[in-house]
Motif scaffolding. Structure first.
Motif, short mmCIF file in Angstrom:
data_model
loop_
_atom_site.label_atom_id
_atom_site.label_comp_id
_atom_site.label_asym_id
_atom_site.label_seq_id
_atom_site.Cartn_x
_atom_site.Cartn_y
_atom_site.Cartn_z
N THR A 1 16.24 1.77 -19.98
CA THR A 1 15.43 2.43 -18.96
C THR A 1 13.98 1.98 -19.03
O THR A 1 13.21 2.22 -18.11
CB THR A 1 15.48 3.96 -19.14
OG1 THR A 1 15.03 4.30 -20.46
CG2 THR A 1 16.90 4.47 -18.94
N GLN A 2 13.59 1.33 -20.11
CA GLN A 2 12.24 0.80 -20.26
C GLN A 2 12.28 -0.38 -21.23
O GLN A 2 13.28 -0.61 -21.90
CB GLN A 2 11.28 1.88 -20.79
CG GLN A 2 11.68 2.46 -22.13
CD GLN A 2 10.78 3.59 -22.56
OE1 GLN A 2 9.90 4.00 -21.82
NE2 GLN A 2 10.99 4.09 -23.76
N PHE B 1 15.25 -11.24 -24.54
CA PHE B 1 14.17 -11.39 -23.56
C PHE B 1 14.30 -10.34 -22.45
O PHE B 1 13.32 -9.69 -22.07
CB PHE B 1 14.20 -12.80 -22.96
CG PHE B 1 13.35 -12.95 -21.74
CD1 PHE B 1 11.98 -13.18 -21.85
CD2 PHE B 1 13.91 -12.87 -20.46
CE1 PHE B 1 11.19 -13.31 -20.71
CE2 PHE B 1 13.13 -13.00 -19.32
CZ PHE B 1 11.76 -13.22 -19.45
N ARG B 2 15.51 -10.17 -21.93
CA ARG B 2 15.74 -9.20 -20.84
C ARG B 2 15.39 -7.79 -21.30
O ARG B 2 14.76 -7.02 -20.56
CB ARG B 2 17.21 -9.27 -20.41
CG ARG B 2 17.62 -8.22 -19.37
CD ARG B 2 16.99 -8.55 -18.04
NE ARG B 2 17.46 -7.69 -16.96
CZ ARG B 2 16.90 -6.53 -16.61
NH1 ARG B 2 15.84 -6.09 -17.29
NH2 ARG B 2 17.36 -5.81 -15.62
N LEU B 3 15.76 -7.44 -22.52
CA LEU B 3 15.51 -6.09 -23.02
C LEU B 3 14.02 -5.87 -23.31
O LEU B 3 13.50 -4.78 -23.11
CB LEU B 3 16.35 -5.85 -24.28
CG LEU B 3 17.87 -5.88 -24.07
CD1 LEU B 3 18.58 -5.89 -25.42
CD2 LEU B 3 18.33 -4.70 -23.24
N LEU B 4 13.35 -6.92 -23.79
CA LEU B 4 11.92 -6.80 -24.09
C LEU B 4 11.05 -6.71 -22.85
O LEU B 4 10.02 -6.03 -22.85
CB LEU B 4 11.47 -8.02 -24.91
CG LEU B 4 11.68 -8.01 -26.41
CD1 LEU B 4 11.42 -9.39 -26.98
CD2 LEU B 4 10.81 -6.97 -27.10
N THR B 5 11.46 -7.38 -21.78
CA THR B 5 10.58 -7.53 -20.62
C THR B 5 11.04 -6.82 -19.36
O THR B 5 10.25 -6.60 -18.44
CB THR B 5 10.42 -9.02 -20.28
OG1 THR B 5 11.70 -9.53 -19.86
CG2 THR B 5 9.92 -9.81 -21.48
N GLN B 6 12.35 -6.49 -19.30
CA GLN B 6 12.97 -5.97 -18.08
C GLN B 6 12.91 -6.97 -16.92
O GLN B 6 13.08 -6.60 -15.75
CB GLN B 6 12.34 -4.63 -17.66
CG GLN B 6 12.65 -3.47 -18.59
CD GLN B 6 12.27 -2.13 -18.00
OE1 GLN B 6 11.14 -1.92 -17.61
NE2 GLN B 6 13.23 -1.23 -17.92
N VAL B 7 12.68 -8.21 -17.23
CA VAL B 7 12.68 -9.29 -16.22
C VAL B 7 14.09 -9.89 -16.17
O VAL B 7 14.66 -10.23 -17.22
CB VAL B 7 11.64 -10.37 -16.56
CG1 VAL B 7 11.75 -11.54 -15.59
CG2 VAL B 7 10.24 -9.78 -16.55
#
Length: 637
Positions: free
Chosen positions: A131-132, A228-234
């Motif tokens: 969620t973040q 990367f996806r989890l760290l940035t939400q990108v």
């Protein structure tokens, strides 16, 4: 509620009483005679669905059923889907022995549709959990949990090939344990060249998408993209469509908050476009993850954050250090001075550690400072816990079978399946030296009281004596006719005691290597040894379910303790020699008053064999580990 299994049903949800689906008229009977389909979990477009079901033959145990029911016939896509579906079943059958991979229950065809039944894992996939933006500490936890699983599947010549948040589950029951799912795209290493291009755009590496080739480093790239996806939400899919693989060069520009340099360095290497510049194995990544980021968890010195009532007496590992200052029971604290020693009272379970632990705990050791705990696990890791600093100091990679600490707590020795003994600097977690010479697995290691000599016992039926300062082999002791399973050295450093699968205990002059005597009487393998601080009492535990007490000066049997119902696997003595603790494959730990030979208490919290025991120098804490992949900490009461 019940769920219709017609893959084309527009509304599969039905009341329990319905005999046929209210939407499409499909019969609502049991699948294969014993699976009651309860809920639609996901829809794979034109190829089938995934359901939650109950197995009525297993007391309504929950399971997951995958259905393959393609709408197209006679096409390449249909054939490929069938191949991947069967491959997923075969991979689960091969790999499902690992606790972080779902177990395959069944694979069958019914009404011209293929079904795969697998273990239900309570939890959510990471694409639904997030969620973040995650912290670097959460990324560390994910890597430490998943890398041993990847090493496990790569060791078995399998590559997942579709690592992404949707194929990683966060288990509800065990904090910070992650499970790999969806092996439909997995591929044998033997078929890496010229294979089918399978993967998810943005997550799959160059060699996989362009050449159809897959390697362990391919999975590691996908793991890096997931982090990367989890760290940035990108979304890396969008980056890939815009920039191809060039986005990995500037991944740090998307960070929303600073992260530790160690995590940055690891991700930099995981996110390399060229395979040869990435890590070659999950084991190599673990070596670079020496310690977690220092994210504060406890805000006030000496005060422990109270946990929710749903998990009484269970603590995150990063606050485990307070156990040496406080005894946590039901959320209340008791001052250290009020805690009796093991010799003065019975024990209560203070906390259970299952964080980062993914295999059977086979050995434990507590350093003389009383603050450092070392655990050896069958997932090929040695973990060094710094309780005082509230952190996991190091995660060492070794296919470990035994550990021992020097009396000053500076050096750790590990015996392994590589037929070697490794010496580690306990303060830094760095390897110091590797001792070679054994021709079999090294099952036992023991240091002399001065820390200058190490003994190692092996499945090659020999014991080797090593000079620690030089790493030179001083002597090889032969005489056992079975694997050497356990070793102990007397407090005066003169006598080495060895226990073997041949059911004998041998006493050796450690200076000359001469055999002094052989003690017989056990009817099974000797699995554990302990020597009292006065050097006069030897204790031996065996697969004959007994503990024998020997008088070393006369080398005579004094007594036999017979309370365990199965193998005695571990023994530990308090520093005052008053209390003996034994662990067994019957799942229990027993406390004995050694002078009177009376059993004082039985601890039965472990769910499986108890392989390892350690007692703190102040005699107030017992640490146990075993088959249930937990470390349990007990305090006097």
């Amino acid at each position: 509620m019940l769920c219709c299994i017609n893959p084309e049903c527009p509304n599969p949800v039905n009341p329990e009483v319905n005999a046929v689906c209210q939407a499409c008229g499909t019969p609502m009977g049991l699948l294969r005679g014993h699976y009651r389909v309860k809920q639609l979990l996901s829809n794979q477009g034109g190829f089938g669905r995934t359901y939650l079901a109950e197995d009525i033959d297993k007391l309504n145990e929950l399971c997951v059923i995958k259905q393959l029911a393609p709408k197209v016939q006679g096409t390449w896509a249909l054939q490929k889907a069938k191949e991947l579906f069967e491959l997923e079943a075969r991979q689960l059958q091969q790999l499902g022995e690992h606790p972080q991979i779902p177990t395959l229950y069944a694979y069958f065809e019914e009404q011209k549709q293929l079904y795969l039944v697998q273990q239900f894992i309570p939890g959510q996939t990471l694409d639904k959990v997030q969620t973040q933006a995650w912290s670097d500490r959460q990324i560390y936890d994910l890597l430490v949990s998943l890398l041993p699983v990847l090493q496990f599947i790569h060791d078995r010549q399998v590559i997942h090939r579709d690592l992404k948040p949707a194929n990683i589950m966060q288990r509800t029951a065990i904090e910070a344990q992650y499970v790999l799912i969806d092996f439909g795209a997995s591929k044998q290493l033997a078929f890496t060249t010229g294979g089918t291009q399978i993967g998810t755009l943005g997550y799959a590496p160059l060699e996989q998408m362009q050449q159809g080739e897959a390697y362990p480093a391919s999975d590691l790239y996908s793991l890096g993209v997931t982090c990367f996806r989890l760290l940035t939400q990108v979304d890396p899919h969008h980056l890939f469509l815009d920039q191809g693989y060039e986005w990995v060069k500037t991944w740090k520009n998307h960070l929303r908050q600073p992260i530790g340099s160690e995590i940055v360095q690891v991700l930099d290497r995981l996110l390399q476009k060229d395979r040869d510049r990435r890590y070659a194995s999950a084991e190599a990544v673990l070596k670079d993850l020496s310690s977690p980021p220092l994210t504060p968890v406890v805000s006030t010195l000496g005060v422990t954050q109270r946990l929710p009532s749903a998990k009484p007496r269970r603590f995150p590992i990063w606050i485990a250090s307070t156990i040496l200052v406080l005894s946590i029971v039901g959320g209340y604290s008791i001052s250290r001075r009020s805690i009796p020693t093991l010799s003065e009272g019975n024990l209560s379970l203070a906390t259970t550690i299952d964080r980062y632990l993914t295999g059977t705990i086979i050995a434990l050791a507590i350093a003389p400072d009383g603050q450092t705990l070392v655990s050896a696990t069958q997932d090929k890791t040695i973990k060094i816990w710094d309780w005082q600093a509230q952190a996991l100091k190091a995660n060492l990679v070794d296919d470990v079978l035994a550990i021992a600490l020097t009396p000053d707590g500076q050096t750790l020795a590990s015996g392994n399946t590589y037929r070697t003994v490794k010496l580690w600097d306990l303060r830094t977690g760095q390897p110091k030296r590797t001792l070679t010479g054994h021709q079999g697995n090294v099952f036992a290691v023991a240091f002399s009281p001065d820390g200058q000599t190490l003994a190692s016992g092996s499945s090659d039926q020999t014991i080797k004596i090593w000079d620690i300062a030089t790493g030179q082999l001083k002597n090889t002791l032969s005489g056992h006719t079975g694997w050497v399973r356990t070793l102990a050295i007397t407090p005066d450093g003169q006598t080495l005691v060895s226990g073997s699968e041949d059911s004998t205990i041998k006493l050796w002059d450690i200076a000359t290597g001469q055999l002094k005597n052989t003690l017989t009487g056990h009817q099974g393998a000797i699995r554990a040894l302990a020597i009292a601080p006065d050097g006069e009492t030897l204790l031996s535990g065996s697969s004959d379910n007994t503990i024998r007490i020997w008088h070393l000066p006369t080398e005579q049997l004094q007594d036999i303790l017979t309370a365990h119902a199965n193998y005695v696997l571990a023994l530990a003595l308090t520093t005052d020699g008053q209390t003996l603790v034994s662990g067994s494959s019957d799942g229990t730990i027993k406390l004995w008053d050694l002078p009177t030979r009376q059993m004082r208490d039985t601890l039965a919290e472990h769910r499986g064999s108890v392989w390892a025991l350690a007692i703190s120098p102040d005699r107030k804490t017992l640490v146990s580990g075993g088959e249930d992949r937990t470390i349990r900490i007990w305090r006097g009461r």
